[in-house]
Design a protein around this motif. Structure first.
Motif, PDB file in Angstrom:
ATOM      1  N   ASP A  78     -23.627 -49.805 -12.175  1.00 24.50           N
ATOM      2  CA  ASP A  78     -22.241 -49.446 -11.895  1.00 24.50           C
ATOM      3  C   ASP A  78     -21.592 -48.967 -13.191  1.00 24.50           C
ATOM      4  N   LEU A  79     -21.115 -47.733 -13.196  1.00 23.50           N
ATOM      5  CA  LEU A  79     -20.546 -47.175 -14.420  1.00 23.50           C
ATOM      6  C   LEU A  79     -19.185 -47.786 -14.771  1.00 23.50           C
ATOM      7  N   ARG A  80     -18.685 -48.664 -13.921  1.00 24.29           N
ATOM      8  CA  ARG A  80     -17.451 -49.381 -14.279  1.00 24.29           C
ATOM      9  C   ARG A  80     -17.737 -50.534 -15.232  1.00 24.29           C
ATOM     10  N   THR A  81     -19.014 -50.865 -15.418  1.00 20.57           N
ATOM     11  CA  THR A  81     -19.339 -52.009 -16.268  1.00 20.57           C
ATOM     12  C   THR A  81     -19.967 -51.554 -17.582  1.00 20.57           C
ATOM     13  N   ARG A  82     -19.833 -52.391 -18.590  1.00 17.07           N
ATOM     14  CA  ARG A  82     -20.444 -52.060 -19.885  1.00 17.07           C
ATOM     15  C   ARG A  82     -21.953 -51.971 -19.777  1.00 17.07           C
ATOM     16  N   GLU A  83     -22.526 -52.827 -18.957  1.00 19.52           N
ATOM     17  CA  GLU A  83     -23.974 -52.812 -18.763  1.00 19.52           C
ATOM     18  C   GLU A  83     -24.406 -51.480 -18.131  1.00 19.52           C
ATOM     19  N   SER A 141     -24.117 -37.068 -15.513  1.00 20.60           N
ATOM     20  CA  SER A 141     -23.321 -36.974 -14.289  1.00 20.60           C
ATOM     21  C   SER A 141     -23.710 -38.071 -13.311  1.00 20.60           C
ATOM     22  N   LEU A 142     -22.882 -38.203 -12.301  1.00 25.64           N
ATOM     23  CA  LEU A 142     -23.158 -39.145 -11.219  1.00 25.64           C
ATOM     24  C   LEU A 142     -23.254 -38.373  -9.902  1.00 25.64           C
ATOM     25  N   ILE A 162     -22.767 -48.604 -18.247  1.00 25.83           N
ATOM     26  CA  ILE A 162     -22.580 -47.509 -19.211  1.00 25.83           C
ATOM     27  C   ILE A 162     -23.720 -47.500 -20.219  1.00 25.83           C
ATOM     28  N   GLN A 163     -24.098 -48.693 -20.675  1.00 27.91           N
ATOM     29  CA  GLN A 163     -25.201 -48.790 -21.636  1.00 27.91           C
ATOM     30  C   GLN A 163     -26.475 -48.173 -21.051  1.00 27.91           C
ATOM     31  N   PHE A 204     -26.653 -45.975 -18.600  1.00 26.30           N
ATOM     32  CA  PHE A 204     -26.391 -44.550 -18.409  1.00 26.30           C
ATOM     33  C   PHE A 204     -26.650 -43.785 -19.710  1.00 26.30           C
ATOM     34  N   LYS A 205     -26.173 -44.351 -20.808  1.00 22.66           N
ATOM     35  CA  LYS A 205     -26.342 -43.682 -22.099  1.00 22.66           C
ATOM     36  C   LYS A 205     -27.793 -43.703 -22.545  1.00 22.66           C
TER      37      LYS A 205
END
Lengths: 75, 314
Positions: free
Chosen positions: A22-27, A39-40, A29-30, A32-33
Motif C-alpha cells: 500500500d503506497l499510503r504506508t512507509r513500508e 506508476s500505479l 513506499i520503501q 515501491f522505491k
C-alpha cells in the motif's frame, strides 16, 4: 489489481505467493522505491518489475508467471 | 498512545493507550475486519493488561499470528518498555477568517531582522498572514532564538515546529544533549507549537509542515491526519526532487485532504502542480545576501505562487 490476482486459476495461484503493498504506508513506499517503480498499479514478479501502470490481461499475467516459474522453487 | 507496527496481519498499525496498566482506545488501523476490531476494542476497554494477555496471545488467523496475538505482543512490549509511548502528532487549529494571500518563510534560524523585513514587505504586498515552516530557531545560544520566538508571538506569525525547534523545546539540542540557553518560557512556546498547521486560502484547503522528520516521530501514523501528504511529498518524491514518481503521486492525490501543501525542509524553492494540488517547497529565509520568501495568492483561476527576494543590505 489484487482482484485480478484473485481471479487467477487455482493451479496458478498454487505456485505463487502474493504480496500487496500500500503506497499510503512507509513500508509500501520503501518497496515501491526498491523496485524502481514509477506508476500505479505495478506488478513485480520475482523482484522484477514486470507490469507498470496497467492491469495486465489474465493471459499475459499467467504467461509472465509461467516464464519465471521454476518447479521446486516457490517464489 | 502507542503506535505498534504488527507483522503478518491485515492492519498496518495497532494503536492503544495504557492507563495504570489498563487498556484504552485500541484501534486497528489500515486494514483488517472493522467489525471484529471494534468488538476487540470494546471488550478490552479498561481491562488490565495481565488479565487480557491470556485471551490474546497464541490466536492464529494467518501467517501464524492474528490481530489479537499481535496486540498481545504489543501490550507486552509496552509493559516491558520495549516500545515507547508516543506523543500525538499535533495539528494546529484551523485559523478563522478568510485568507486570500499569505507569505511563507522557512528556516529562519533565529534571524529576527530577516523575519521583520519579510513581515513588513509581505504585509505591504497584501499578505494577510505570515507562515514559518519550521526551524524558527537555530540553537545558537546568543539570544537570537529568544528574540525570534518572541517576535513570532508579537507579530502573530503562524509557526510550525522544525526539528531544531523541537530539540530546543525538549531541551535536547545538540548531539550530546547540551543544555539549551533559550528561556524556559520560549521553550514552552516552541513545545506547544504544532507540527502541522491547516489553513484555508480562498476555497482551497492547505496544510503546512516542515518536512519528513515528522514521520520519524514515535506518534506518527501512516494513516493519521495529512500523513498521505507528508509521506508522498517527503518520502515518495524525495521532497519533489524525484519527478519520475510523479505519476504515482498523482494516483495518491485521492488520499490527500489538502490541495495546497507547504513544506520547508530542503532549502530549495519549487512549486509543482499535480492534478488540482499545489505543492510548494519554501527554501531558507536567508540565501547568501538575500532574504527570500514565498507569496501565495488565491485567484479564481488558481493559486499563484511567487518566490520573492530582497537584499539583506538595504
Amino acid at each position: 489489481m489484487a482482484e485480478s490476482v484473485q481471479a487467477l486459476p487455482n493451479d496458478i495461484k498454487e505456485i505463487i505467493e502474493v504480496y500487496e503493498w500500500d503506497l499510503r504506508t512507509r513500508e509500501g513506499i520503501q518497496r515501491f522505491k526498491r523496485l524502481r517503480a514509477k506508476s500505479l498499479p505495478s506488478v513485480a514478479l520475482n523482484e522484477e518489475l514486470v507490469f507498470e501502470a496497467i492491469i495486465p490481461p489474465q493471459e499475459e499475467l499467467i504467461q509472465a508467471i509461467m516464464d519465471r516459474y521454476r518447479p521446486n522453487q516457490r517464489s | 498512545m502507542y503506535v505498534f507496527k504488527p507483522q503478518g496481519v491485515c492492519p498496518a498499525e495497532i494503536h492503544f493507550a495504557l492507563e495504570n496498566n489498563a487498556i484504552k482506545d485500541v484501534r486497528m488501523v489500515g486494514g483488517g475486519c472493522i467489525g471484529n476490531s471494534q468488538l476487540i476494542a470494546g471488550l478490552l476497554e479498561g481491562m488490565d493488561v495481565d488479565k487480557a494477555l491470556p485471551f490474546l496471545r497464541g490466536i492464529v488467523c494467518r501467517n501464524g499470528t492474528s490481530c489479537p496475538d499481535q496486540l498481545g505482543k504489543a501490550l507486552l512490549m509496552a509493559q516491558n518498555g520495549e516500545i515507547a509511548e508516543a506523543d500525538p502528532i499535533t495539528t494546529g487549529i484551523e485559523e478563522a477568517g478568510e485568507l486570500l494571500k499569505l507569505a511563507v518563510i522557512s528556516e529562519a534560524m533565529g534571524d529576527s531582522e530577516g523575519i521583520e523585513r519579510v513581515y513588513a514587505l509581505s504585509k505591504a504586498e497584501g499578505a494577510q498572514a505570515l507562515y514559518s515552516l519550521g526551524n524558527l530557531t537555530r540553537g545558537g545560544g546568543d539570544g537570537a532564538d529568544d528574540a525570534a520566538v518572541e517576535l513570532a508571538v508579537k507579530k502573530g506569525i503562524r509557526v510550525v515546529q522544525g526539528p531544531i525547534d523541537r530539540m530546543i523545546a525538549l531541551g535536547r539540542f545538540g548531539d550530546h544533549g547540551a543544555e539549551v540557553s533559550v528561556k524556559q518560557a520560549n521553550r514552552d512556546r516552541l513545545l506547544i507549537t504544532p507540527l502541522i498547521r491547516m489553513f484555508n486560502l480562498g476555497d482551497r484547503h492547505g496544510v503546512a509542515f516542515h518536512g519528513g522528520f515528522i514521520q520519524d516521530l514515535p506518534g506518527f501514523s501512516d494513516f493519521g491526519p495529512y500523513a498521505s501528504e507528508i509521506l508522498s511529498v517527503c518520502y515518495l518524491s524525495d521532497y519533489l526532487r524525484d519527478e519520475s514518481v510523479f505519476p504515482a503521486m498523482e494516483t495518491m492525490l485521492k488520499h490527500f485532504s489538502a490541495s495546497i501543501v507547504l513544506f520547508g525542509t530542503t532549502g530549495e524553492w519549487k512549486h509543482v502542480r499535480l492534478g488540482e494540488v499545489d505543492m510548494i517547497n519554501v527554501g531558507s529565509l536567508r540565501s547568501g545576501e538575500f532574504y527570500r520568501y514565498a507569496l501565495i495568492e488565491w485567484t479564481k483561476g488558481g493559486v499563484v505562487v511567487q518566490f520573492r527576494s530582497t537584499p539583506v543590505e538595504n
